[in-house]
Design a protein around this motif. Structure first.
Motif, PDB file in Angstrom:
ATOM      1  N   TYR A  79       0.833  -1.198   0.000  1.00 17.82           N
ATOM      2  CA  TYR A  79       0.000   0.000   0.000  1.00 17.82           C
ATOM      3  C   TYR A  79       0.869   1.250   0.000  1.00 17.82           C
ATOM      4  CZ  TYR A  79      -3.384  -3.419   1.718  1.00 17.82           C
ATOM      5  OH  TYR A  79      -4.176  -4.523   1.873  1.00 17.82           O
ATOM      6  N   LEU A  80       0.288   2.329  -0.513  1.00 14.42           N
ATOM      7  CA  LEU A  80       0.913   3.638  -0.391  1.00 14.42           C
ATOM      8  C   LEU A  80      -0.168   4.619   0.062  1.00 14.42           C
ATOM      9  CD1 LEU A  80       3.569   5.231  -0.762  1.00 14.42           C
ATOM     10  CD2 LEU A  80       2.695   5.927  -3.012  1.00 14.42           C
ATOM     11  N   GLN A  81      -0.082   5.032   1.305  1.00 16.14           N
ATOM     12  CA  GLN A  81      -0.995   6.047   1.831  1.00 16.14           C
ATOM     13  C   GLN A  81      -0.395   7.411   1.525  1.00 16.14           C
ATOM     14  OE1 GLN A  81      -4.082   5.745   3.423  1.00 16.14           O
ATOM     15  NE2 GLN A  81      -4.109   7.980   3.204  1.00 16.14           N
ATOM     16  N   MET A  82      -1.151   8.227   0.821  1.00 14.87           N
ATOM     17  CA  MET A  82      -0.664   9.538   0.396  1.00 14.87           C
ATOM     18  C   MET A  82      -1.555  10.614   1.004  1.00 14.87           C
ATOM     19  SD  MET A  82       0.236   8.765  -3.606  1.00 14.87           S
ATOM     20  CE  MET A  82      -1.481   8.606  -4.093  1.00 14.87           C
ATOM     21  N   ASN A  83      -0.967  11.453   1.844  1.00 13.55           N
ATOM     22  CA  ASN A  83      -1.686  12.543   2.497  1.00 13.55           C
ATOM     23  C   ASN A  83      -1.104  13.881   2.064  1.00 13.55           C
ATOM     24  OD1 ASN A  83      -3.167  10.607   3.999  1.00 13.55           O
ATOM     25  ND2 ASN A  83      -1.570  10.559   5.581  1.00 13.55           N
ATOM     26  N   SER A  84      -1.856  14.937   2.318  1.00 11.26           N
ATOM     27  CA  SER A  84      -1.406  16.298   1.991  1.00 11.26           C
ATOM     28  C   SER A  84      -0.890  16.372   0.557  1.00 11.26           C
ATOM     29  CB  SER A  84      -0.316  16.744   2.977  1.00 11.26           C
ATOM     30  OG  SER A  84      -0.783  16.687   4.304  1.00 11.26           O
ATOM     31  N   LEU A  85      -1.660  15.852  -0.347  1.00 11.66           N
ATOM     32  CA  LEU A  85      -1.222  15.763  -1.733  1.00 11.66           C
ATOM     33  C   LEU A  85      -1.068  17.148  -2.359  1.00 11.66           C
ATOM     34  CD1 LEU A  85      -3.275  12.651  -2.759  1.00 11.66           C
ATOM     35  CD2 LEU A  85      -0.817  12.903  -3.089  1.00 11.66           C
ATOM     36  N   LYS A  86      -0.062  17.234  -3.237  1.00 10.45           N
ATOM     37  CA  LYS A  86       0.258  18.480  -3.922  1.00 10.45           C
ATOM     38  C   LYS A  86       0.138  18.266  -5.440  1.00 10.45           C
ATOM     39  CE  LYS A  86       3.796  19.468  -0.418  1.00 10.45           C
ATOM     40  NZ  LYS A  86       5.241  19.765  -0.201  1.00 10.45           N
ATOM     41  N   PRO A  87      -0.064  19.323  -6.199  1.00 11.88           N
ATOM     42  CA  PRO A  87      -0.122  19.159  -7.662  1.00 11.88           C
ATOM     43  C   PRO A  87       1.108  18.470  -8.240  1.00 11.88           C
ATOM     44  CG  PRO A  87      -0.936  21.321  -7.052  1.00 11.88           C
ATOM     45  CD  PRO A  87      -0.406  20.702  -5.790  1.00 11.88           C
ATOM     46  N   GLU A  88       2.255  18.668  -7.632  1.00 11.79           N
ATOM     47  CA  GLU A  88       3.478  18.043  -8.133  1.00 11.79           C
ATOM     48  C   GLU A  88       3.541  16.543  -7.851  1.00 11.79           C
ATOM     49  OE1 GLU A  88       3.253  20.775  -6.193  1.00 11.79           O
ATOM     50  OE2 GLU A  88       4.895  20.844  -4.719  1.00 11.79           O
ATOM     51  N   ASP A  89       2.581  16.022  -7.110  1.00 11.31           N
ATOM     52  CA  ASP A  89       2.484  14.565  -6.914  1.00 11.31           C
ATOM     53  C   ASP A  89       1.769  13.887  -8.085  1.00 11.31           C
ATOM     54  OD1 ASP A  89       1.837  15.224  -3.456  1.00 11.31           O
ATOM     55  OD2 ASP A  89       3.718  14.521  -4.325  1.00 11.31           O
ATOM     56  N   THR A  90       1.260  14.663  -8.996  1.00  5.87           N
ATOM     57  CA  THR A  90       0.561  14.116 -10.161  1.00  5.87           C
ATOM     58  C   THR A  90       1.479  13.243 -11.000  1.00  5.87           C
ATOM     59  OG1 THR A  90      -1.011  15.940 -10.281  1.00  5.87           O
ATOM     60  CG2 THR A  90      -0.585  14.737 -12.324  1.00  5.87           C
ATOM     61  N   GLY A  91       0.948  12.100 -11.443  1.00  9.05           N
ATOM     62  CA  GLY A  91       1.720  11.214 -12.292  1.00  9.05           C
ATOM     63  C   GLY A  91       1.116   9.821 -12.316  1.00  9.05           C
ATOM     64  N   ILE A  92       1.774   8.944 -13.033  1.00 14.87           N
ATOM     65  CA  ILE A  92       1.396   7.538 -13.028  1.00 14.87           C
ATOM     66  C   ILE A  92       2.241   6.851 -11.966  1.00 14.87           C
ATOM     67  CG2 ILE A  92       1.212   5.408 -14.347  1.00 14.87           C
ATOM     68  CD1 ILE A  92       1.054   7.119 -16.874  1.00 14.87           C
ATOM     69  N   TYR A  93       1.583   6.140 -11.078  1.00 16.49           N
ATOM     70  CA  TYR A  93       2.254   5.452  -9.979  1.00 16.49           C
ATOM     71  C   TYR A  93       2.354   3.967 -10.306  1.00 16.49           C
ATOM     72  CZ  TYR A  93       2.309   9.580  -7.053  1.00 16.49           C
ATOM     73  OH  TYR A  93       2.574  10.831  -6.538  1.00 16.49           O
ATOM     74  N   TYR A  94       3.570   3.463 -10.210  1.00 20.04           N
ATOM     75  CA  TYR A  94       3.855   2.073 -10.553  1.00 20.04           C
ATOM     76  C   TYR A  94       4.339   1.316  -9.320  1.00 20.04           C
ATOM     77  CZ  TYR A  94       4.039   3.787 -15.388  1.00 20.04           C
ATOM     78  OH  TYR A  94       3.753   4.360 -16.601  1.00 20.04           O
TER      79      TYR A  94
END
Length: 115
Positions: A79-94
């Motif tokens: 799992y990857l829990q992602m909090n406080s997301l920012k626009p620069e976190d945008t992308g395809i996650y593999y």
């Protein structure tokens, strides 16, 4: 046949959260180091977080304190829990699973952080 299947991506507003999952099959999951990578448009793929078979973790500086990687060896899932997301976190996650020379990738899941 080894398969890694990611899920949980989507569109989220800045400051929001998402949890990605990667379900593995066809391998002895508990023996593998697993990781999340991401690729933003026009950029190279980068390592986001890694968790070893012994559950040691490491993170890219850009996500430390916001993202958390974990694994469930009964469910063969990372799992990857992602909090406080920012626009620069945008992308395809593999998702990736690695054990010695064996190295497997999932097909990726899109994460878009935008208002």
């Amino acid at each position: 046949q080894v398969q890694l299947v990611e899920s949980g991506g989507g569109l989220v507003q800045p400051g929001g959260s998402l949890r990605l999952s990667c379900a593995a099959s066809g391998l002895i999951f508990s023996s593998y180091t697993t990781a999340w990578h991401r690729q933003a448009p026009g950029k190279q793929r980068e390592l986001v977080a890694v968790i070893t078979s012994g559950s040691l973790t490491n993170y890219a500086d850009s996500v430390k304190g916001r993202f958390s990687i974990s694994r469930d060896n009964v469910k063969n899932t990372v799992y990857l829990q992602m909090n406080s997301l920012k626009p620069e976190d945008t992308g395809i996650y593999y998702c990736r699973a690695q054990w010695f020379v064996d190295n497997y990738w999932g097909q990726g899941t899109q994460v878009t952080v935008s208002s």
